[in-house]
Design a protein around this motif. Structure first.
Motif, short mmCIF file in Angstrom:
data_model
loop_
_atom_site.label_atom_id
_atom_site.label_comp_id
_atom_site.label_asym_id
_atom_site.label_seq_id
_atom_site.Cartn_x
_atom_site.Cartn_y
_atom_site.Cartn_z
N UNK A 48 12.75 66.08 10.06
CA UNK A 48 12.57 66.39 11.49
C UNK A 48 11.48 67.45 11.65
N UNK B 76 8.95 67.95 9.74
CA UNK B 76 7.64 67.35 9.53
C UNK B 76 7.17 66.61 10.78
N UNK B 77 8.11 65.88 11.40
CA UNK B 77 7.76 65.15 12.62
C UNK B 77 7.30 66.11 13.70
N UNK B 78 8.05 67.21 13.86
CA UNK B 78 7.70 68.19 14.90
C UNK B 78 6.37 68.86 14.59
#
Lengths: 244, 164
Positions: free
Chosen positions: B35, B37-39
Motif C-alpha cells: 500500500x 508503494x502505491x501511495x
C-alpha cells in the motif's frame, strides 16, 4: 429466553496441549484466524492492481493506511514511524474482532478480558521498554516531573505510579467491558423480541425497534473502541518517546 | 461469566500470540509495503505532473515575454522609422522652400532692376522731350533760340520738384 452469557462461552474445537498447558484451538481462535485471513486478503488483494486512480476496495485499504499513519504522525511524530506496522496490526485486529463479532452467532474475541489484556500488556511492556531504551534512568522522571518541590514527591510519585501501572488495565477493561455489555444488551433485547412477539405482534415491535437502534449503536462502538484502543496506545508511545 | 474462567486463559493467549504475530509479520512484510508503494508512486506521479506543469507554465511565460519584447522592439523601430522619414521630409521641404525663396528673390531683384532701367530710360526720354518742348515753346513765344544752359537747369529743377 436464551442465556445472554452463553455467547461468550469458549468451545474447544481441536484439543491441543503443549508442555502440559492447554492450547486448544477454540471458537475464539477460529475468529482470530478468520480476522487475520480477512485483513490480509483485504489489504493485499485490494492493491493488487496498483491503480493510480484507486477503485472502491483500494480506496478503503488506502483510507485505513492513511488513517493510522496520520494518527501515529499526529500523536507520536516521526519517531513513531518504526511502530507503524504494530499500531496498524493492533487497530485492524481489534476492529475486525469487534465488527466480525456483530455477525449473529459469531464469537467476539475482544469481549474476552484475557485477550484485550494480552494486547494491552504487550503495549504497556513495549512502551516501557522503549522509554527506558531511549531515556535510560531519566525515564523515571515520568513519575516525578522536573521542577516540582521535593516534598510533593510523597504524593506525586505514588499517584504517577498508580496511573502508569493502571494503564494496561484501563486499556483492557475499556474494550472488554464495551464489547461484553453491548453483546449482552443485544442478546437481552433479542430475547424480548422473541418472547413478546410470541404473544402478540405489536408488543414485539417495540423491543425490535430498540434492537435495530442498538445494533447501529453497537457498530459505531465497535469502530470507536478500536479507534480508542489504538489512539491510547499511540499516546502511551508518545509519552515513552517524548516523555511528558 | 466465561471471561473470568482461568481455564480459558492459556488457549486464548496462545492463539492470540500466534495470530497476532502472524498478522504483524504479514502487515509489516507484505501488506503495508504494498500500500505504501502505491501511495508513494501516486505522490511521485502527482509531484512529477506538478513539476511538468510548472515547467510548461514557465515556458509559456517566457514565450509571452519574448513576444512582448519583440512587439515593443518593432514598435520602437517603427517609431524611429516614422520619425526619421518625417525629419527627412521636413528637411527636404525646408530646402525646397529655401531654394524657391532664393529663386523668387532673384527674379524679383531682376525684375526690379529691369523696372529701374526702364524708369531711367523713361525719365531720360522725359527730360529730352521736356527740353525739346521747352526749347520749342521758348522759340515760339520769345522767338530765337533759348539759352541751352538755362533750359537744362529749369527742366532739371522741374523734374526734381516732381520727385525725380
Amino acid at each position: 429466553m436464551a442465556n445472554p452469557i452463553e455467547q461468550f462461552k469458549i468451545k474447544p474445537i481441536i484439543p491441543l496441549e503443549i508442555g502440559g498447558v492447554d492450547v486448544s484451538f477454540t471458537n475464539s481462535a477460529v475468529m482470530m484466524v478468520i480476522s487475520v485471513v480477512l485483513i490480509t486478503a483485504f489489504l493485499t488483494l485490494s492493491v493488487r492492481s496498483r491503480a493510480l486512480v484507486p477503485g472502491r476496495w483500494q480506496s478503503m485499504a488506502e483510507v485505513f493506511y492513511e488513517f493510522i499513519a496520520s494518527m501515529l504522525r499526529d500523536n507520536v511524530g516521526s519517531a513513531g514511524r518504526k511502530y507503524f506496522p504494530f499500531i496498524f496490526s493492533l487497530f485492524m485486529f481489534v476492529m475486525f474482532g469487534n465488527v466480525l463479532g456483530m455477525i449473529p452467532g459469531a464469537f467476539t474475541y475482544t469481549s474476552h478480558v484475557i485477550v484485550t489484556f494480552g494486547m494491552a500488556i504487550v503495549v504497556f511492556i513495549g512502551v516501557t521498554i522503549i522509554g527506558f531504551a531511549r531515556h535510560g534512568t531519566h525515564f523515571l522522571r515520568m513519575f516525578f516531573p522536573e521542577g516540582a518541590p521535593i516534598l510533593t514527591a510523597v504524593i506525586l510519585v505514588p499517584i504517577e505510579l498508580i496511573s502508569y501501572f493502571s494503564r494496561p488495565f484501563s486499556l483492557a477493561v475499556r474494550l472488554f467491558a464495551n464489547m461484553t455489555v453491548g453483546h449482552i444488551i443485544l442478546k437481552v433485547l433479542g430475547g424480548f423480541v422473541v418472547t413478546l412477539g410470541g404473544f402478540y405482534v405489536l408488543p414485539g415491535i417495540v423491543p425490535f425497534a430498540f434492537l435495530g437502534a442498538v445494533t447501529v449503536l453497537e457498530f459505531g462502538i465497535a469502530l470507536l473502541q478500536a479507534y480508542v484502543f489504538t489512539i491510547l496506545s499511540c499516546i502511551y508511545l508518545h509519552d515513552a518517546i517524548h516523555m511528558h | 461469566m466465561p471471561q473470568f474462567d482461568p481455564a480459558f486463559f492459556a488457549p486464548q493467549l496462545f492463539w492470540l500470540a500466534v495470530t497476532f504475530i502472524t498478522l504483524y509479520v504479514l502487515m509489516a512484510k507484505v501488506a503495508l509495503p504494498k500500500i505504501g508503494a502505491v501511495l508513494d508512486e501516486r505522490q511521485r506521479k502527482i509531484d512529477d505532473n506538478l513539476d511538468k506543469a510548472a515547467q510548461l507554465k514557465a515556458e509559456a511565460e517566457a514565450a509571452v515575454a519574448a513576444y512582448e519584447k519583440a512587439l515593443a522592439e518593432s514598435r520602437s523601430h517603427a517609431h524611429s522609422v516614422i520619425k526619421e522619414a518625417g525629419e527627412r521630409l521636413a528637411k527636404q521641404a525646408e530646402e525646397r522652400t529655401r531654394d524657391l525663396n532664393a529663386k523668387l528673390a532673384e527674379q524679383i531683384k531682376a525684375g526690379e532692376t529691369r523696372i529701374a532701367a526702364a524708369k531711367d530710360a523713361a525719365l531720360t526720354n522725359v527730360r529730352e522731350v521736356a527740353l525739346e518742348v521747352a526749347g520749342a515753346t521758348v522759340a515760339r513765344l520769345v522767338g530765337g533760340t533759348a539759352d541751352q544752359a538755362k533750359l537744362d537747369a529749369a527742366v532739371a529743377s522741374a523734374l526734381k520738384e516732381h520727385g525725380q
